[in-house]
Design a protein around this motif. Sequence first.
Motif, PDB file in Angstrom:
ATOM      1  N   PRO B  91     -17.864  -4.965  15.771  1.00 16.31           N
ATOM      2  CA  PRO B  91     -17.435  -5.823  16.884  1.00 16.31           C
ATOM      3  C   PRO B  91     -18.512  -5.860  17.977  1.00 16.31           C
ATOM      4  O   PRO B  91     -19.146  -4.848  18.265  1.00 16.31           O
ATOM      5  N   ILE B  92     -18.711  -7.060  18.535  1.00 16.33           N
ATOM      6  CA  ILE B  92     -19.819  -7.286  19.458  1.00 16.33           C
ATOM      7  C   ILE B  92     -19.429  -6.831  20.872  1.00 16.33           C
ATOM      8  O   ILE B  92     -18.327  -7.113  21.343  1.00 16.33           O
ATOM      9  N   GLU B  93     -20.331  -6.155  21.532  1.00 14.17           N
ATOM     10  CA  GLU B  93     -20.101  -5.767  22.933  1.00 14.17           C
ATOM     11  C   GLU B  93     -20.498  -6.920  23.838  1.00 14.17           C
ATOM     12  O   GLU B  93     -21.578  -7.485  23.685  1.00 14.17           O
ATOM     13  N   ILE B  94     -19.631  -7.258  24.774  1.00 14.68           N
ATOM     14  CA  ILE B  94     -19.962  -8.351  25.690  1.00 14.68           C
ATOM     15  C   ILE B  94     -19.836  -7.865  27.133  1.00 14.68           C
ATOM     16  O   ILE B  94     -18.770  -7.936  27.732  1.00 14.68           O
ATOM     17  N   PRO B  95     -20.926  -7.363  27.689  1.00 14.20           N
ATOM     18  CA  PRO B  95     -20.876  -6.808  29.039  1.00 14.20           C
ATOM     19  C   PRO B  95     -20.477  -7.889  30.056  1.00 14.20           C
ATOM     20  O   PRO B  95     -20.890  -9.039  29.920  1.00 14.20           O
ATOM     21  N   GLY B  96     -19.683  -7.480  31.023  1.00 17.78           N
ATOM     22  CA  GLY B  96     -19.339  -8.399  32.118  1.00 17.78           C
ATOM     23  C   GLY B  96     -18.179  -9.322  31.817  1.00 17.78           C
ATOM     24  O   GLY B  96     -17.668  -9.975  32.707  1.00 17.78           O
ATOM     25  N   VAL B  97     -17.753  -9.410  30.545  1.00 12.27           N
ATOM     26  CA  VAL B  97     -16.589 -10.247  30.230  1.00 12.27           C
ATOM     27  C   VAL B  97     -15.393  -9.326  30.032  1.00 12.27           C
ATOM     28  O   VAL B  97     -15.378  -8.473  29.154  1.00 12.27           O
ATOM     29  N   VAL B 146     -15.421  -6.424  27.229  1.00  9.26           N
ATOM     30  CA  VAL B 146     -15.114  -6.528  25.800  1.00  9.26           C
ATOM     31  C   VAL B 146     -15.993  -5.573  24.978  1.00  9.26           C
ATOM     32  O   VAL B 146     -17.220  -5.719  24.956  1.00  9.26           O
ATOM     33  N   ASN B 147     -15.354  -4.593  24.379  1.00 12.85           N
ATOM     34  CA  ASN B 147     -15.994  -3.631  23.463  1.00 12.85           C
ATOM     35  C   ASN B 147     -17.089  -2.762  24.085  1.00 12.85           C
ATOM     36  O   ASN B 147     -17.655  -1.901  23.414  1.00 12.85           O
TER      37      ASN B 147
END
Lengths: 421, 250
Positions: B91-97, B146-147
């Motif tokens: 699963p992809i990490e999405i900083p700030g979201v 997210v993640n």
Amino acid sequence: MNDVIKNYIDENTDYHKHLEGKFPQMEKALKKLSEIGFPTKKLENWKYTNVTPLLKDHLKLNAPLDTADIESFLIKTDGPLMVFINGHFIEEKSVSVPGLHFKVKSLSNSLPEFDESSEESFDLLNLSSLNALISVKVGKDTLIESPLQILHLSTEKMNGYRSHSRVEIKAEAYSKLDILETFAHLGKKTDHYLVNPLTNIKVGEGAKVEHIKAGLDSLSSLNIGKVKAIIGKDAFFNSFTFTIGGKLGRNNLDVSLAENGAEAHVHGVFALGQDQHCDIFSIIDHKVAHTNSEQLFKGLLDESAHGVFTGKIIVNPQAQLINSRQASKNLLLSKKARINTRPILEIYADDVKCSHGATIGQLNENEIFYLESRGIPKEKAQRMLCQGFAQEGINTISNPLIKEKITGYFKIYLKGQLNEL
Amino acid sequence: MIEIKNLHAKVEGNEILKGIELTINPGEIHAIMGPNGSGKSTLAKVIAGHPSYEVTAGEINFDINGKMVSILEQEPYERAKEGIFLGFQYPIEIPGVNNVGFLREAFNSICTHQGAKGMDQKEFKEFLKPKLELLEIDDSFLDRSVNEGFSGGEKKKNEILQMAVLNPKLSILDETDSGLDIDALKIVAKGVNSLKSKYTSTILVTHYQRLLNYIQPDFIHVLHDGKIIKSGGKELALELEAKGYDWLIK
């Protein structure tokens, strides 16, 4: 002297003649300016930014006064407010609060000594063009709850003019003040003008000052200004420079950690499109031991925009045991967008911790796919990722009202509505 | 639910899928097994529409409003709106979201497509509550990016949470069991089992038989060198566990 600067020198010379009284500091500044001229790309500090073409059509002093609806630029509070319209301080719109004193000072008793070593054309232009100084003081042990808002508004009547302001802010020992300084525009996107502000901030012992600059000028304007801060013993300064407006912006940040225990965070976000150009030129000077600094600048560049970040960290020989961290992170959103980022570390002490890093990237295809695979359309996914990218920067603002306001301004950029600035 | 015919696909010029044939009916759980590099994850990504993978031949038809329709020309988000869900191996990490913002955005996007009304923040938090309980996820999880900074187990639980929120017709779980400890594996399996219905289908892509102790598949397919070389019932998994893949490949 080239032709471009000649018009500015002539106009200021004439302006000095008509002032009541003699102001040697202003005259000296003008003389120095006539010697060195406007900066060119040959100067190391101006390597990536060419101001001359935009100053060619002479921008005149003393723009007409105007009235304007300022509400949309303000955070609704009962806090202190200072309003400038087209470079004129509007005393009747301004609001003071107990504990915070502000004064409009005439030139005759408030001009600073002329610094003979000054080589910065726009500092010299500022000094030689002033008509007043505004000073703000927060008394010892005083906490100002609502942020001080300083609004520099330009209207349509600013087209063809320039404004020069100087605000001196002094936070005395153990006081606390948050400042939102907004540069905004109500008029046409073709309004061509120069805003040339200088904000001087002194943070006294144990005091805490947060200063946020929001740049929302017209897409044909220039904003070339400086925030200069001197941080005292055990004092904390949190600075955030936010830019989405302007055709050409140059933000000089000059922060001096002058006494033991001083700490400064000098952060910012610039989000540009079209043919905008924004140049951040920051100097953090660790004068003495036990001082700390942190820096995070994030750039989002779309279309043909050009961003420049220079982060100079100076650690003087006596400044042992300091911590300094710097990061410049940039996102290129189109093939034509450009960024120049350069850390400059001048370290003369030997027991220090300094780190720096710079990244330039594009939106990550896997991140877009991840959001898309959850039913979020591609464009929306890209906007969410841009928002997420900027948010890390915006989150460094500690005052919640200011943070919310800046987040709102960022949405203008996200929605592709720069033309409405 | 989905029909895959003679599917060929390549990535960066290398042909990975070399003629996949697979039909899945509503209510069925299919496990796709096979050695590393056999094309399992590629198949999962191709069905979801990952832009790096190019389909060079064959068809993928999906049940949209009772008709089998080719989805090859559809963007990933269009496939997701029609009810295809991919649980990522990594699963992809999405900083700030923010996680809950992201979940609600996805949920409302799919609701709007299906003609249902979206939910506001408050309604959505209520809607999430039982799902968080089912997956033993703490509330604080929602306010994180997210993640970002999630443990391996938390990331996989977050995938199943998204699946539970979006309620897809076809869930493809790509190596959801990898990197999970036994407790996390049980929780993930509980989540998947609770979402099973006669209207929905699941594809489990897995390297090991371990997950299949907790989720009972109806069919097992062995993928090797871009083709399905063996299909069978759940007993095939035990045989593979005992003998490995070599006897099939030789």
